[in-house]
Design an enzyme around this catalytic site. Sequence first.
Site, PDB file in Angstrom:
ATOM      1  N   ASP A 146       0.859  -1.183   0.000  1.00  8.80           N
ATOM      2  CA  ASP A 146       0.000   0.000   0.000  1.00  8.80           C
ATOM      3  C   ASP A 146       0.897   1.235   0.000  1.00  8.80           C
ATOM      4  O   ASP A 146       1.562   1.522   1.000  1.00  8.80           O
ATOM      5  CB  ASP A 146      -0.899  -0.035   1.237  1.00  8.80           C
ATOM      6  CG  ASP A 146      -1.903   1.106   1.286  1.00  8.80           C
ATOM      7  OD1 ASP A 146      -1.728   2.091   0.540  1.00  8.80           O
ATOM      8  OD2 ASP A 146      -2.861   1.006   2.083  1.00  8.80           O
ATOM      9  N   HIS A 147       0.889   1.970  -1.109  1.00  8.46           N
ATOM     10  CA  HIS A 147       1.816   3.089  -1.264  1.00  8.46           C
ATOM     11  C   HIS A 147       1.438   4.287  -0.390  1.00  8.46           C
ATOM     12  O   HIS A 147       2.194   5.263  -0.325  1.00  8.46           O
ATOM     13  CB  HIS A 147       1.881   3.510  -2.736  1.00  8.46           C
ATOM     14  CG  HIS A 147       3.249   3.932  -3.168  1.00  8.46           C
ATOM     15  ND1 HIS A 147       4.283   4.155  -2.277  1.00  8.46           N
ATOM     16  CD2 HIS A 147       3.777   4.175  -4.395  1.00  8.46           C
ATOM     17  CE1 HIS A 147       5.368   4.509  -2.936  1.00  8.46           C
ATOM     18  NE2 HIS A 147       5.087   4.537  -4.237  1.00  8.46           N
ATOM     19  N   ARG A 148       0.288   4.234   0.289  1.00 10.07           N
ATOM     20  CA  ARG A 148      -0.047   5.315   1.217  1.00 10.07           C
ATOM     21  C   ARG A 148       0.870   5.298   2.436  1.00 10.07           C
ATOM     22  O   ARG A 148       1.197   6.345   2.990  1.00 10.07           O
ATOM     23  CB  ARG A 148      -1.506   5.197   1.677  1.00 10.07           C
ATOM     24  CG  ARG A 148      -2.549   5.417   0.602  1.00 10.07           C
ATOM     25  CD  ARG A 148      -3.939   5.164   1.137  1.00 10.07           C
ATOM     26  NE  ARG A 148      -4.113   3.808   1.632  1.00 10.07           N
ATOM     27  CZ  ARG A 148      -5.219   3.363   2.235  1.00 10.07           C
ATOM     28  NH1 ARG A 148      -6.239   4.175   2.431  1.00 10.07           N
ATOM     29  NH2 ARG A 148      -5.299   2.116   2.637  1.00 10.07           N
TER      30      ARG A 148
END
Length: 462
Positions: free
Chosen positions: A432-434
């Site tokens: 998850d690139h968040r």
Amino acid sequence: MAAQLFKLPDPGEGLVEADIVSWKVKVGDHVKTNDIVVEIETAKSLVELPIPWDGTILELLVSEGDTVEVGAAIVSVDVVGSHRDDDHAHAPGAGGDSVPTGPGSSDKAGEERVANLVGYGPSDGGTTRRRRRSTPTTPVELVETPLVETPPDPASAAATHPGSASPGGKVLAKPPVRKFAKDNGIDLSQVTPSGAGGIITRADVESFAASGSAAAAVAPRAPGERETRVPIKGVRKMTAQAMVGSAFTAPHVTEFVTVDMTATMDLVERLKNDREFRDVKVTPLLVLAKAMCLAVQRNPQINATWDEAAQEIVIKHYVNLGIAAATPRGLVVPNIKDAEQMSLGDLGSALGELVSTAREGKTPPADMSGGTITITNVGVFGVDTGTPIINTGEAAILAFGQVRKMPWVVQDASGADVIVPRQVTQLSLSFDHRLVDGDLGSRFLADVAALLEDPGRALVWG
């Protein structure tokens, strides 16, 4: 006496409905407190429900295969001594509504108790709990069910699988197994039985599906039929909802690495012959699971979740390691709680039990929730790699490809490059690139790869 309506209890874990798999009773049967009356399938597991009263079955209000919402009445019971048992009628989840059938019936108001899926406790009428074969530790209990005999197809496969039919030419299977096969489009006459007397077990159906023969086992279609429609229920429905939610909520990034697994494969072979591991199924997946736990300790931010409501990143200081298991019911991802605290042997035992329970469809809901990071082993299907979708609530998932011999460049004793055959695999990490940037994702994946290339690093890192 009074008729009580037994309602579908809340199985927990946020589930709001369940499918009726098979009834264990019929109209007119006498039941005692805690007798199993029905088997249901939730989106996470199979569960057998006990009745909280002593009485007689009046009516089955839903049919096998029906999808029922939590709180809906599913069976009516003529309860013995209802004037003493009305407190059970209002148990949350059990939901037994009292339906007076004559003068003198009573209903106590304001009394509640917490109901469990298995075992509501003895009624006030003094009935005793039946002796169980073993003390259950989960809401699932194995019980015997009668066999159902069904004539095979005209084009029966008994000649190909001579054990799949009884001497009378009938396929033998218990109702839950028959329902399980029907839901997954499997023709039981194509399945080779392993049970005594030619009985087809659930494990037989699962093995048949896993072997890749399921496509040929779909029940024969009617002449001219161009489509087959399969209801979206249970695990498949939950998986679809979770994957869509994850794909459209978490921005996915996937990275890949090719790994020389030769040292790990040598370790696996040595451990298989080690008496300390004689009761453990030692596989490359086990070594990878341990490597994942160690890599998480070096990169704790990978073991986290995104709390949108609080606008916080929650870093977990424990590893509930999810293992994606492909079953005929669909993909399920039970997890090993506190895996980072386990030795390699303990982790192997937990992994074997987890996979076995999942394939039998008996994983309790508690084991399906609370995962923090997941492995999906696509290599068992001969697949090299993939781009897996992250489980909702987690930050990363690692795909483990098949291990196979490939030409590999190494240096010989003189420092010259030579090509030799090595055991090689590919790993892919979706994150998850968040909350996981490229630096963290890359370092974590590189750490896992380093441990597989040289398992001895675990002595230093651990």
